[in-house]
Design a protein around this motif. Structure first.
Motif, PDB file in Angstrom:
ATOM      1  N   VAL A   1       0.834  -1.199   0.000  1.00  0.00           N
ATOM      2  CA  VAL A   1       0.000   0.000   0.000  1.00  0.00           C
ATOM      3  C   VAL A   1       0.871   1.252   0.000  1.00  0.00           C
ATOM      4  N   CYS A   2       1.946   1.221   0.770  1.00  0.00           N
ATOM      5  CA  CYS A   2       2.897   2.331   0.809  1.00  0.00           C
ATOM      6  C   CYS A   2       3.448   2.615  -0.588  1.00  0.00           C
ATOM      7  N   ALA A   3       3.864   1.563  -1.278  1.00  0.00           N
ATOM      8  CA  ALA A   3       4.453   1.722  -2.608  1.00  0.00           C
ATOM      9  C   ALA A   3       3.448   2.295  -3.598  1.00  0.00           C
ATOM     10  N   LEU A   4       2.216   1.812  -3.541  1.00  0.00           N
ATOM     11  CA  LEU A   4       1.191   2.324  -4.453  1.00  0.00           C
ATOM     12  C   LEU A   4       0.862   3.781  -4.144  1.00  0.00           C
ATOM     13  N   ALA A   5       0.845   4.142  -2.865  1.00  0.00           N
ATOM     14  CA  ALA A   5       0.562   5.531  -2.487  1.00  0.00           C
ATOM     15  C   ALA A   5       1.666   6.472  -2.962  1.00  0.00           C
ATOM     16  N   ASN A   6       2.902   5.984  -2.980  1.00  0.00           N
ATOM     17  CA  ASN A   6       4.014   6.838  -3.412  1.00  0.00           C
ATOM     18  C   ASN A   6       4.000   7.087  -4.921  1.00  0.00           C
ATOM     19  N   ASP A   7       3.400   6.171  -5.700  1.00  0.00           N
ATOM     20  CA  ASP A   7       3.225   6.395  -7.141  1.00  0.00           C
ATOM     21  C   ASP A   7       4.504   6.937  -7.784  1.00  0.00           C
ATOM     22  N   LEU A   8       5.568   6.138  -7.681  1.00  0.00           N
ATOM     23  CA  LEU A   8       6.885   6.590  -8.137  1.00  0.00           C
ATOM     24  C   LEU A   8       6.870   7.064  -9.583  1.00  0.00           C
TER      25      LEU A   8
ATOM     26  N   PRO B   1      -5.056   5.852  -9.462  1.00  0.00           N
ATOM     27  CA  PRO B   1      -5.122   4.943  -8.310  1.00  0.00           C
ATOM     28  C   PRO B   1      -4.333   3.660  -8.567  1.00  0.00           C
ATOM     29  N   GLY B   2      -3.861   3.068  -7.481  1.00  0.00           N
ATOM     30  CA  GLY B   2      -3.248   1.749  -7.554  1.00  0.00           C
ATOM     31  C   GLY B   2      -4.175   0.749  -6.881  1.00  0.00           C
ATOM     32  N   TYR B   3      -3.972  -0.539  -7.200  1.00  0.00           N
ATOM     33  CA  TYR B   3      -4.896  -1.551  -6.696  1.00  0.00           C
ATOM     34  C   TYR B   3      -4.121  -2.712  -6.094  1.00  0.00           C
ATOM     35  N   LEU B   4      -4.534  -3.089  -4.891  1.00  0.00           N
ATOM     36  CA  LEU B   4      -3.972  -4.256  -4.221  1.00  0.00           C
ATOM     37  C   LEU B   4      -5.105  -5.249  -4.009  1.00  0.00           C
ATOM     38  N   LEU B   5      -4.976  -6.429  -4.627  1.00  0.00           N
ATOM     39  CA  LEU B   5      -5.971  -7.479  -4.477  1.00  0.00           C
ATOM     40  C   LEU B   5      -5.466  -8.493  -3.459  1.00  0.00           C
ATOM     41  N   VAL B   6      -6.247  -8.721  -2.440  1.00  0.00           N
ATOM     42  CA  VAL B   6      -5.883  -9.658  -1.385  1.00  0.00           C
ATOM     43  C   VAL B   6      -6.744 -10.907  -1.529  1.00  0.00           C
ATOM     44  N   GLY B   7      -6.082 -12.068  -1.635  1.00  0.00           N
ATOM     45  CA  GLY B   7      -6.778 -13.323  -1.885  1.00  0.00           C
ATOM     46  C   GLY B   7      -6.427 -13.890  -3.239  1.00  0.00           C
ATOM     47  N   VAL B   8      -5.376 -13.326  -3.848  1.00  0.00           N
ATOM     48  CA  VAL B   8      -4.911 -13.764  -5.165  1.00  0.00           C
ATOM     49  C   VAL B   8      -3.429 -14.091  -5.053  1.00  0.00           C
ATOM     50  N   ASP B   9      -3.006 -15.289  -5.515  1.00  0.00           N
ATOM     51  CA  ASP B   9      -1.595 -15.648  -5.391  1.00  0.00           C
ATOM     52  C   ASP B   9      -0.779 -15.022  -6.508  1.00  0.00           C
TER      53      ASP B   9
ATOM     54  N   PRO C   1      -2.878   8.124  -5.015  1.00  0.00           N
ATOM     55  CA  PRO C   1      -1.555   8.748  -4.872  1.00  0.00           C
ATOM     56  C   PRO C   1      -1.540   9.736  -3.706  1.00  0.00           C
ATOM     57  N   ALA C   2      -0.499   9.677  -2.905  1.00  0.00           N
ATOM     58  CA  ALA C   2      -0.437  10.489  -1.688  1.00  0.00           C
ATOM     59  C   ALA C   2      -0.156  11.953  -2.012  1.00  0.00           C
ATOM     60  N   PRO C   3      -0.857  12.887  -1.348  1.00  0.00           N
ATOM     61  CA  PRO C   3      -0.578  14.303  -1.557  1.00  0.00           C
ATOM     62  C   PRO C   3       0.684  14.765  -0.844  1.00  0.00           C
ATOM     63  N   VAL C   4       1.075  14.051   0.225  1.00  0.00           N
ATOM     64  CA  VAL C   4       2.288  14.388   0.975  1.00  0.00           C
ATOM     65  C   VAL C   4       3.248  13.210   0.857  1.00  0.00           C
TER      66      VAL C   4
END
Length: 396
Positions: free
Chosen positions: A32-39, A45-53, A109-112
């Motif tokens: 989640v941190c990495a997606l929020a940083n949007d390098l 938006p970024g997406y993290l799916l939980v329950g998928v290998d 994406p994080a504003p700060v």
């Protein structure tokens, strides 16, 4: 709100899509941190799916009935904890796909910038979440104008590494390196400090920021004269009463908290409570944990910028008043005091958490109020007028 279209998110992982098999994986926060940083500065938006290998097979979340709600609430609380700061903006949906439960986390994406987990910044490199390199950190900071960066993350232009307690930092560095799985690639001390958001390299010189000065500085008050706590014990119930004792807590924030907690403990008299058989237990004037939490609140949330006014604790015969420069910040100013949490000083908060001085996750004032109510104390009195003053009163 439109329903999330899950099908495109199950095709492949990308720099804005990641899969995790379990909701309890420690790496959830890093993702989640990495997606929020949007390098890549996609501003999408970024997406993290939980329950998928990792092969894209749907495994599902092992929860049913009320367990689904509890699992979702637990995950949401983890994403709002002080382990990840500044707190990212996200949406958490429970979806049924092929008869199995998935959690879909939409991360904005994080504003700060940068966002960090336990003071370490994570970014997406292709389809992988990795610890940010120096170049990545600089890239994120370059996107954040000086005016939009929080005060605690801005460098102190006149300070150098010589102004920090390097011996203490070296001990922490050695301890972390010792348990790292990849010691050969572990960064040098200065780069490790940069990754912990304590220093930056400016024109070839390593410069500490305000967090570093306040938490590891040799003399923090040299750079921030008002960054101390004044404790005053009065013999009456108003400010005209005689002063019985006074203590100024200076040094680093952890030094200040150690001194302040000792003063609060020494002044918190205990008297015999209701008899229980042959025993008459002693009861403190105030709940010790409430005093400790309100003291912690002083150094964590005060405004350090634009003022030389100290934080102050004034102990009267009938009450204790905690006052701080600065009104409640951001979402913390909404609703009743303590109902919502926000962080004026996210880097300070993360560093104090790593040092063990911050325990809760945006619930400290709510816990104080609950403890007071259960023990029969009056509720906190809170006034804000550029300062925040919290008054804790004795039992009637």
């Amino acid at each position: 709100m439109p329903t999330l279209d899950i099908k495109p998110l199950l095709v492949t992982e990308t720099d804005r899509i990641e899969w995790k098999e379990s909701a309890r994986e420690d790496k959830i926060l890093q993702a989640v941190c990495a997606l929020a940083n949007d390098l890549g500065d996609t501003r999408r938006p970024g997406y993290l799916l939980v329950g998928v290998d990792k092969n894209g097979r749907i495994k599902g979340i092992a929860a049913t009935g009320t367990g689904i709600d509890e699992e979702q609430r637990t995950l949401s609380d983890r994403l709002r904890s002080i382990k990840i700061l500044p707190t990212p903006t996200f949406d958490l949906d429970a979806l049924e796909v092929e008869g199995k439960l998935l959690f879909a986390i939409t991360v904005h994406p994080a504003p700060v910038l940068p966002v960090a987990v336990d003071s370490v910044v994570w970014v997406r490199s292709g389809t992988t979440t990795v610890r940010a390199r120096d170049a990545d950190l600089q890239r994120l900071r370059d996107r954040q104008s000086a005016q939009n960066r929080t005060f605690d993350s801005r460098v102190v232009a006149s300070a150098t590494l010589d102004d920090l307690n390097i011996a203490e930092l070296q001990r922490e560095y050695d301890a972390e390196k010792e348990i790292d799985d990849e010691q050969d690639s572990f960064p040098p001390l200065e780069n490790w400090l940069m990754q912990r958001q304590l220093v930056e390299r400016i024109n070839g010189t390593w410069r500490p920021n305000h967090t570093a000065i306040l938490t590891y500085g040799r003399s923090p008050q040299t750079f921030l004269p008002g960054a101390y706590v004044d404790f005053i014990r009065y013999t009456g119930t108003d400010v005209d009463a005689e002063i019985a004792s006074r203590k100024t807590a200076t040094g680093t924030l952890s030094d200040q908290l150690d001194v302040l907690w000792a003063q609060l403990e020494a002044n918190n008299s205990s008297t015999p409570g209701p008899s229980a058989g042959l025993q008459a237990p002693f009861v403190n004037d105030y709940p010790p944990q409430a005093l400790k939490e309100l003291a912690r609140n002083l150094v964590q949330h005060r405004a350090y910028e634009g003022t030389n006014a100290p934080s102050r604790v004034e102990w009267y015969d009938d009450r204790v008043e905690f006052s701080n420069p600065g009104a409640p910040f951001g979402r913390a100013s909404e609703g009743s005091f303590g109902e919502h949490s926000d962080y004026r000083n996210p880097t300070i908060t993360a560093t104090l958490a790593a040092l063990g001085y911050v325990e809760a996750a945006g619930r400290g004032i709510r816990r104080v109020r609950l403890a007071l109510k259960r023990a029969g104390y009056p509720d906190l009195d809170v006034t804000t007028n550029g300062f925040t003053r919290i008054t804790l009163r004795r039992k009637p």
